[in-house]
Design a protein around this motif. Structure first.
Motif, mmCIF file in Angstrom:
data_model
loop_
_atom_site.group_PDB
_atom_site.id
_atom_site.type_symbol
_atom_site.label_atom_id
_atom_site.label_comp_id
_atom_site.label_asym_id
_atom_site.label_seq_id
_atom_site.Cartn_x
_atom_site.Cartn_y
_atom_site.Cartn_z
ATOM 1 N N ILE A 175 9.315 -2.298 4.776
ATOM 2 C CA ILE A 175 8.094 -1.640 4.304
ATOM 3 C C ILE A 175 8.396 -0.211 3.869
ATOM 4 O O ILE A 175 7.965 0.245 2.802
ATOM 5 N N LEU A 176 9.172 0.499 4.682
ATOM 6 C CA LEU A 176 9.512 1.882 4.331
ATOM 7 C C LEU A 176 10.362 1.940 3.069
ATOM 8 O O LEU A 176 10.216 2.864 2.261
ATOM 9 N N HIS A 177 11.219 0.972 2.871
ATOM 10 C CA HIS A 177 12.042 0.940 1.656
ATOM 11 C C HIS A 177 11.168 0.825 0.405
ATOM 12 O O HIS A 177 11.492 1.383 -0.645
ATOM 13 N N TRP A 234 5.089 -7.472 -2.317
ATOM 14 C CA TRP A 234 3.741 -7.059 -2.727
ATOM 15 C C TRP A 234 3.619 -5.535 -2.706
ATOM 16 O O TRP A 234 2.935 -4.936 -3.532
ATOM 17 N N LEU A 235 4.327 -4.892 -1.761
ATOM 18 C CA LEU A 235 4.240 -3.436 -1.630
ATOM 19 C C LEU A 235 4.932 -2.712 -2.775
ATOM 20 O O LEU A 235 4.640 -1.542 -3.038
ATOM 21 N N SER A 236 5.851 -3.377 -3.456
ATOM 22 C CA SER A 236 6.565 -2.710 -4.542
ATOM 23 C C SER A 236 5.638 -2.381 -5.706
ATOM 24 O O SER A 236 5.968 -1.537 -6.546
ATOM 25 N N GLU A 237 4.471 -3.019 -5.750
ATOM 26 C CA GLU A 237 3.499 -2.742 -6.805
ATOM 27 C C GLU A 237 2.578 -1.578 -6.449
ATOM 28 O O GLU A 237 1.774 -1.157 -7.281
ATOM 29 N N THR A 238 2.670 -1.078 -5.227
ATOM 30 C CA THR A 238 1.734 -0.052 -4.765
ATOM 31 C C THR A 238 2.303 1.344 -4.954
ATOM 32 O O THR A 238 3.501 1.531 -5.182
ATOM 33 N N ALA A 239 1.419 2.321 -4.849
ATOM 34 C CA ALA A 239 1.812 3.729 -4.778
ATOM 35 C C ALA A 239 1.141 4.317 -3.534
ATOM 36 O O ALA A 239 0.381 5.280 -3.601
ATOM 37 N N ILE A 240 1.442 3.709 -2.386
ATOM 38 C CA ILE A 240 0.796 4.097 -1.126
ATOM 39 C C ILE A 240 1.165 5.525 -0.766
ATOM 40 O O ILE A 240 2.332 5.910 -0.778
ATOM 41 N N ASP A 266 -5.534 -6.244 -5.003
ATOM 42 C CA ASP A 266 -4.757 -5.690 -6.106
ATOM 43 C C ASP A 266 -3.948 -4.493 -5.597
ATOM 44 O O ASP A 266 -4.497 -3.420 -5.337
ATOM 45 N N ALA A 267 -2.654 -4.685 -5.437
ATOM 46 C CA ALA A 267 -1.798 -3.668 -4.835
ATOM 47 C C ALA A 267 -1.746 -2.384 -5.649
ATOM 48 O O ALA A 267 -1.506 -1.301 -5.116
ATOM 49 N N ARG A 268 -2.001 -2.467 -6.933
ATOM 50 C CA ARG A 268 -1.886 -1.289 -7.802
ATOM 51 C C ARG A 268 -2.924 -0.227 -7.473
ATOM 52 O O ARG A 268 -2.734 0.955 -7.782
ATOM 53 N N HIS A 269 -4.030 -0.620 -6.841
ATOM 54 C CA HIS A 269 -5.092 0.332 -6.526
ATOM 55 C C HIS A 269 -5.007 0.849 -5.093
ATOM 56 O O HIS A 269 -5.761 1.753 -4.721
ATOM 57 N N LEU A 270 -4.113 0.296 -4.286
ATOM 58 C CA LEU A 270 -4.044 0.631 -2.871
ATOM 59 C C LEU A 270 -3.341 1.975 -2.669
ATOM 60 O O LEU A 270 -2.280 2.227 -3.239
ATOM 61 N N ARG A 271 -3.942 2.828 -1.835
ATOM 62 C CA ARG A 271 -3.350 4.121 -1.512
ATOM 63 C C ARG A 271 -3.146 4.311 -0.008
ATOM 64 O O ARG A 271 -2.297 5.092 0.407
#
Length: 398
Positions: free
Chosen positions: A260-262, A232-238, A210-215
């Protein structure tokens, strides 16, 4: 948590009763043998195992330490299996023994190696894997899980998704078998830190998390080539991204890194990247708008190939590109060719080594435009800003 009933040990000398030692004293002694948060060395593990046999009180204190870190070793096709502490615990859990079920709650870190769930011709291997997974499903307090050299299937994800205390999930040399369509949204793994290296079948991995929980996302350049999964990364707040080099990448790897950086630059606070000085690969990265737009970046580590270029020239070239990050507090340049990676390179790189005096000169000449910078490390030598002066400092661990 008490594993079983116990009482404070009585003390006697012949016929005389001695004063009872307060429980806090025993705790202090055991903490002196090994700090509670530390993983036990083989010698410490043997000592705590022996202490468990002294009395119920010692067992109640020491068994959680013995089973704090467990390993599961499986059979493979070429070697004999090793009966591990983890497998033994799982066998007793499968038998629903009360003590084993209680000890399962003590496991904080779990390491699973060579899980052969997909070997259809080896039914005994599948049985061992299922016993281990059944045991792991009872270990509700696992905070770190590392799976190595394994075939990861839906049965693994079913168990991992139930580990609500999981903080870090690591995969190394794994193959992910299941199709993403087989992974149900309500069973996605919620974990803050994901560490992936030398794995195949990444599309299943990213569908399961679940990308939303990834930091925090940690990977090497061999795992970065999953361009069709970038969305998939657009859903994260890494907030932390670490990419480590294992070999010199192609331009296609750099393009994926740009993507990825974008998707992550708006939230990144900690960043580690491999850099190839004076090459088109790095120039493309440094000129990308995503590189210049990281408003929350506070810590930057660049792992560098010097090749046959002068280290001082490399460092000045890098510092010029780093100046755009005015919010930096910590900056490190590390030698990417140290250790085993040196054997993979066709050329003999120059060592990245500067004195502290040279580093202070670099800071004053190249990095004085970064107002909040207070720590700089180059090639393992570091300085720290203290009361307005750059002083010698201990290097940070990688």
């Amino acid at each position: 948590m008490s594993l079983f009933q116990w009482s404070t040990p009585e003390r006697r000398s012949g016929d005389r009763d001695l004063c009872i030692i307060p429980n806090e004293i025993y705790l202090t002694i055991f903490e002196h043998i090994a700090p509670p948060s530390a993983r036990l060395s083989p010698q410490q593990l043997k000592m705590f195992t022996n202490l468990c046999l002294v009395c119920r009180f010692f067992g109640n204190l020491c068994l959680p330490r013995v089973f704090g870190h467990v390993k599961f070793y499986e059979y493979d096709r070429d070697t004999c299996g090793v009966v591990s502490l983890g497998r033994t615990l799982c066998q007793h859990i499968a038998a629903k023994e009360p003590l084993a079920l209680a000890l399962a709650q003590c496991v904080k870190c779990c390491y699973l190696t060579n899980s052969p769930l997909a070997y259809d011709g080896w039914p005994e291997l599948r049985t061992l894997s299922r016993i281990n997974l059944t045991g792991m499903a009872h270990m509700k307090n696992i905070r770190e899980l590392k799976i190595t050299a394994s075939n990861v299937k839906m049965a693994h994800w079913d168990v991992i998704a139930t580990l609500e205390s999981l903080q870090k999930l690591c995969f190394e040399h794994c193959f992910f078998w299941d199709n993403p369509a087989d992974l149900y949204p309500d069973k996605k793994v919620k974990v803050p830190c994901l560490d992936v290296s030398w794995c195949e079948g990444a599309c299943s991995l990213y569908a399961a998390v679940d990308a939303r929980h990834l930091r925090t996302l940690i990977m090497d350049m061999t795992d970065i080539d999953f361009g069709h999964e970038i969305e998939w990364l657009s859903e994260t707040a890494i907030t932390e991204l670490r990419i480590y080099p294992h070999n010199e990448p192609t331009m296609s790897h750099i393009r994926v890194l740009q993507d990825i950086l974008h998707h992550t630059s708006h939230s990144l606070q900690v960043l580690t990247l491999p850099i190839y000085p004076f090459s088109e690969r790095s120039q493309v990265l440094f000129e990308d708008p995503a590189w210049r737009n990281m408003p929350h970046l506070r810590s930057l580590t660049l792992q560098v190939w010097c090749g046959d270029i002068s280290p001082m020239a490399v460092i000045r070239w890098i510092c010029y590109a780093v100046r755009v990050h005015r919010g930096l507090q910590s900056f490190s340049i590390q030698d990417a060719t140290s250790g085993p990676l040196r054997l993979l390179l066709s050329r003999g790189p120059l060592p990245l080594a500067l004195s502290r005096a040279e580093i202070r000169q670099i800071v004053h000449e190249e990095l004085n435009c970064i107002p909040g910078l207070n720590f700089v490390e180059i090639g393992g030598t570091s300085v720290r800003l203290v009361d307005g002066k750059w002083m010698d400092a201990e290097s940070k661990a990688m």
